[in-house]
Design a protein around this motif. Structure first.
Motif, PDB file in Angstrom:
ATOM      1  N   ILE A 100       0.843  -1.206   0.000  1.00 22.49           N
ATOM      2  CA  ILE A 100       0.000   0.000   0.000  1.00 22.49           C
ATOM      3  C   ILE A 100       0.871   1.246   0.000  1.00 22.49           C
ATOM      4  CG2 ILE A 100      -1.630   1.355   1.392  1.00 22.49           C
ATOM      5  CD1 ILE A 100      -2.951  -1.372   2.145  1.00 22.49           C
ATOM      6  N   SER A 101       1.944   1.245   0.797  1.00 19.70           N
ATOM      7  CA  SER A 101       2.839   2.412   0.811  1.00 19.70           C
ATOM      8  C   SER A 101       3.527   2.581  -0.545  1.00 19.70           C
ATOM      9  CB  SER A 101       3.867   2.301   1.941  1.00 19.70           C
ATOM     10  OG  SER A 101       4.812   1.273   1.687  1.00 19.70           O
ATOM     11  N   GLY A 102       3.837   1.474  -1.211  1.00 20.56           N
ATOM     12  CA  GLY A 102       4.414   1.560  -2.556  1.00 20.56           C
ATOM     13  C   GLY A 102       3.434   2.159  -3.545  1.00 20.56           C
ATOM     14  N   TYR A 103       2.175   1.740  -3.439  1.00 15.76           N
ATOM     15  CA  TYR A 103       1.137   2.306  -4.304  1.00 15.76           C
ATOM     16  C   TYR A 103       0.983   3.805  -4.037  1.00 15.76           C
ATOM     17  CZ  TYR A 103      -3.534   3.750  -5.650  1.00 15.76           C
ATOM     18  OH  TYR A 103      -4.589   4.460  -6.167  1.00 15.76           O
ATOM     19  N   LEU A 104       0.979   4.195  -2.764  1.00 12.67           N
ATOM     20  CA  LEU A 104       0.838   5.616  -2.421  1.00 12.67           C
ATOM     21  C   LEU A 104       2.031   6.431  -2.920  1.00 12.67           C
ATOM     22  CD1 LEU A 104      -0.648   5.263   1.174  1.00 12.67           C
ATOM     23  CD2 LEU A 104      -1.867   5.905  -0.933  1.00 12.67           C
ATOM     24  N   TYR A 105       3.228   5.855  -2.791  1.00 13.68           N
ATOM     25  CA  TYR A 105       4.438   6.528  -3.286  1.00 13.68           C
ATOM     26  C   TYR A 105       4.384   6.679  -4.807  1.00 13.68           C
ATOM     27  CZ  TYR A 105       9.387   7.082  -4.535  1.00 13.68           C
ATOM     28  OH  TYR A 105      10.565   7.506  -5.077  1.00 13.68           O
ATOM     29  N   THR A 106       3.973   5.631  -5.500  1.00 10.84           N
ATOM     30  CA  THR A 106       3.875   5.685  -6.955  1.00 10.84           C
ATOM     31  C   THR A 106       2.824   6.705  -7.382  1.00 10.84           C
ATOM     32  OG1 THR A 106       4.568   3.384  -7.149  1.00 10.84           O
ATOM     33  CG2 THR A 106       3.391   4.306  -9.020  1.00 10.84           C
ATOM     34  N   THR A 107       1.678   6.692  -6.724  1.00  8.45           N
ATOM     35  CA  THR A 107       0.615   7.648  -7.035  1.00  8.45           C
ATOM     36  C   THR A 107       1.080   9.072  -6.751  1.00  8.45           C
ATOM     37  OG1 THR A 107      -1.086   5.998  -6.554  1.00  8.45           O
ATOM     38  CG2 THR A 107      -1.773   8.302  -6.518  1.00  8.45           C
ATOM     39  N   ALA A 108       1.765   9.269  -5.636  1.00  5.65           N
ATOM     40  CA  ALA A 108       2.267  10.597  -5.295  1.00  5.65           C
ATOM     41  C   ALA A 108       3.298  11.083  -6.313  1.00  5.65           C
ATOM     42  CB  ALA A 108       2.883  10.581  -3.892  1.00  5.65           C
ATOM     43  N   ALA A 123      -5.697   5.892  -9.592  1.00  6.73           N
ATOM     44  CA  ALA A 123      -5.026   6.727  -8.585  1.00  6.73           C
ATOM     45  C   ALA A 123      -6.093   7.299  -7.657  1.00  6.73           C
ATOM     46  CB  ALA A 123      -4.260   7.847  -9.268  1.00  6.73           C
ATOM     47  N   LEU A 124      -5.799   7.296  -6.377  1.00  4.70           N
ATOM     48  CA  LEU A 124      -6.757   7.812  -5.392  1.00  4.70           C
ATOM     49  C   LEU A 124      -6.652   9.323  -5.211  1.00  4.70           C
ATOM     50  CD1 LEU A 124      -6.510   5.100  -2.583  1.00  4.70           C
ATOM     51  CD2 LEU A 124      -8.266   5.356  -4.348  1.00  4.70           C
ATOM     52  N   PHE A 125      -5.538   9.894  -5.656  1.00  7.18           N
ATOM     53  CA  PHE A 125      -5.318  11.328  -5.478  1.00  7.18           C
ATOM     54  C   PHE A 125      -4.307  11.812  -6.507  1.00  7.18           C
ATOM     55  CE2 PHE A 125      -2.558   8.905  -2.671  1.00  7.18           C
ATOM     56  CZ  PHE A 125      -1.295   9.418  -2.953  1.00  7.18           C
ATOM     57  N   GLU A 126      -4.216  13.120  -6.616  1.00  5.97           N
ATOM     58  CA  GLU A 126      -3.244  13.754  -7.509  1.00  5.97           C
ATOM     59  C   GLU A 126      -1.905  13.833  -6.779  1.00  5.97           C
ATOM     60  OE1 GLU A 126      -2.247  15.806 -11.090  1.00  5.97           O
ATOM     61  OE2 GLU A 126      -4.223  15.066 -10.559  1.00  5.97           O
ATOM     62  N   GLY A 127      -0.867  13.370  -7.438  1.00  5.96           N
ATOM     63  CA  GLY A 127       0.450  13.396  -6.822  1.00  5.96           C
ATOM     64  C   GLY A 127       1.038  14.791  -6.744  1.00  5.96           C
ATOM     65  N   THR A 128       1.871  14.978  -5.752  1.00  2.00           N
ATOM     66  CA  THR A 128       2.602  16.237  -5.580  1.00  2.00           C
ATOM     67  C   THR A 128       4.012  15.904  -5.100  1.00  2.00           C
ATOM     68  OG1 THR A 128       2.038  16.527  -3.247  1.00  2.00           O
ATOM     69  CG2 THR A 128       0.471  17.446  -4.863  1.00  2.00           C
ATOM     70  N   LEU A 131       3.942  15.053  -1.365  1.00  2.00           N
ATOM     71  CA  LEU A 131       3.460  13.706  -1.042  1.00  2.00           C
ATOM     72  C   LEU A 131       4.492  12.652  -1.426  1.00  2.00           C
ATOM     73  CD1 LEU A 131      -0.307  13.915  -2.058  1.00  2.00           C
ATOM     74  CD2 LEU A 131       0.652  13.687   0.247  1.00  2.00           C
ATOM     75  N   LYS A 132       5.145  12.848  -2.555  1.00  2.00           N
ATOM     76  CA  LYS A 132       6.204  11.920  -2.972  1.00  2.00           C
ATOM     77  C   LYS A 132       7.303  11.881  -1.909  1.00  2.00           C
ATOM     78  CE  LYS A 132       9.543  11.064  -6.638  1.00  2.00           C
ATOM     79  NZ  LYS A 132      10.110  11.523  -7.919  1.00  2.00           N
ATOM     80  N   ILE A 138       8.623   6.380   3.861  1.00  2.00           N
ATOM     81  CA  ILE A 138       7.695   5.453   4.522  1.00  2.00           C
ATOM     82  C   ILE A 138       7.788   4.084   3.853  1.00  2.00           C
ATOM     83  CG2 ILE A 138       5.241   4.911   4.858  1.00  2.00           C
ATOM     84  CD1 ILE A 138       4.790   7.947   5.307  1.00  2.00           C
ATOM     85  N   HIS A 139       7.755   4.069   2.520  1.00  2.00           N
ATOM     86  CA  HIS A 139       7.853   2.793   1.797  1.00  2.00           C
ATOM     87  C   HIS A 139       9.202   2.130   2.072  1.00  2.00           C
ATOM     88  CE1 HIS A 139       6.906  -0.229  -1.149  1.00  2.00           C
ATOM     89  NE2 HIS A 139       7.940   0.100  -1.928  1.00  2.00           N
ATOM     90  N   TYR A 140      10.260   2.904   2.056  1.00  2.00           N
ATOM     91  CA  TYR A 140      11.596   2.357   2.318  1.00  2.00           C
ATOM     92  C   TYR A 140      11.679   1.728   3.711  1.00  2.00           C
ATOM     93  CZ  TYR A 140      16.577   2.110   3.253  1.00  2.00           C
ATOM     94  OH  TYR A 140      17.825   1.659   3.605  1.00  2.00           O
ATOM     95  N   TRP A 141      11.275   2.471   4.724  1.00  2.00           N
ATOM     96  CA  TRP A 141      11.431   1.974   6.100  1.00  2.00           C
ATOM     97  C   TRP A 141      10.468   0.830   6.423  1.00  2.00           C
ATOM     98  CZ3 TRP A 141      15.775   2.274   8.261  1.00  2.00           C
ATOM     99  CH2 TRP A 141      16.624   3.341   7.973  1.00  2.00           C
ATOM    100  N   LEU A 142       9.292   0.824   5.828  1.00  2.00           N
ATOM    101  CA  LEU A 142       8.414  -0.335   5.997  1.00  2.00           C
ATOM    102  C   LEU A 142       9.052  -1.573   5.381  1.00  2.00           C
ATOM    103  CD1 LEU A 142       4.862   1.193   5.363  1.00  2.00           C
ATOM    104  CD2 LEU A 142       5.763   0.304   7.531  1.00  2.00           C
TER     105      LEU A 142
END
Length: 174
Positions: A100-108, A123-128, A131-132, A138-142
């Motif tokens: 999920i964090s990977g998806y959020l990072y990719t979307t961001a 995509a659930l939101f517009e990336g910025t 956010l990236k 977060i994705h890295y540390w998870l």
């Protein structure tokens, strides 16, 4: 000897293989300088594995809720039972949190996730850029936490097999 179901065993080993592959590919692809065709291909494969892990995690959790795992070995100290149960909960949480964090990072990053090249996951939101910058660590540390959790999981299984000489590892072998 109490054993996991064949479905649980299949899901466990399939997910283990995918997680090791996705983690390894993640390390390789992020070390490739610039944007190359190989790097883009590896990112796609990494995302495909992540989506597959997420889907299998859902199936695995549903299976686990419907099928009790084998009991802990008789005589296992209470602190080890609590540690084993807590580590399994942590691993299950991470099986969802990492993809999920990977998806959020990719979307961001405003990059689409196109599963197996067949269909785009919305995509659930517009990336910025903000956010990236938030989701990347977060994705890295998870992932690092998952790697540590897997290492502890493997070490505990080997300890049960070679030191305690009980059936914990054998219960998950095909």
């Amino acid at each position: 000897m109490p054993r996991y179901t064949n479905t649980a065993i299949l899901l466990h080993w399939l997910m283990a293989l995918l997680i090791v592959a996705a983690f390894s590919l993640g390390l390789v692809m992020t070390d490739i300088p610039g944007i190359t065709p190989a790097k883009l291909k590896y990112y796609s494969w990494h995302k495909w594995m992540g989506v597959t892990v997420l889907a299998l995690a859902a199936v695995r959790l549903l299976w686990r809720l419907a099928h009790k795992p084998p009991m802990h070995p008789a005589g296992m100290p209470a602190w080890q039972v609590k540690a084993a149960d807590a580590s399994h909960v942590l691993l299950y949480v991470l099986l969802f949190a990492v993809p999920i964090s990977g998806y959020l990072y990719t979307t961001a990053s405003n990059v689409p996730v196109v599963y197996l090249g067949l269909f785009q996951i919305p995509a659930l939101f517009e990336g910025t850029p903000e956010l990236k910058a938030l989701f990347k660590p977060i994705h890295y540390w998870l992932n690092m936490l998952l790697a540590a959790g897997v290492a502890v999981h493997v070490a505990a299984a080997l300890k049960h097999h070679f030191v305690d000489r009980d059936s914990v590892l054998k219960s998950m072998l095909p």
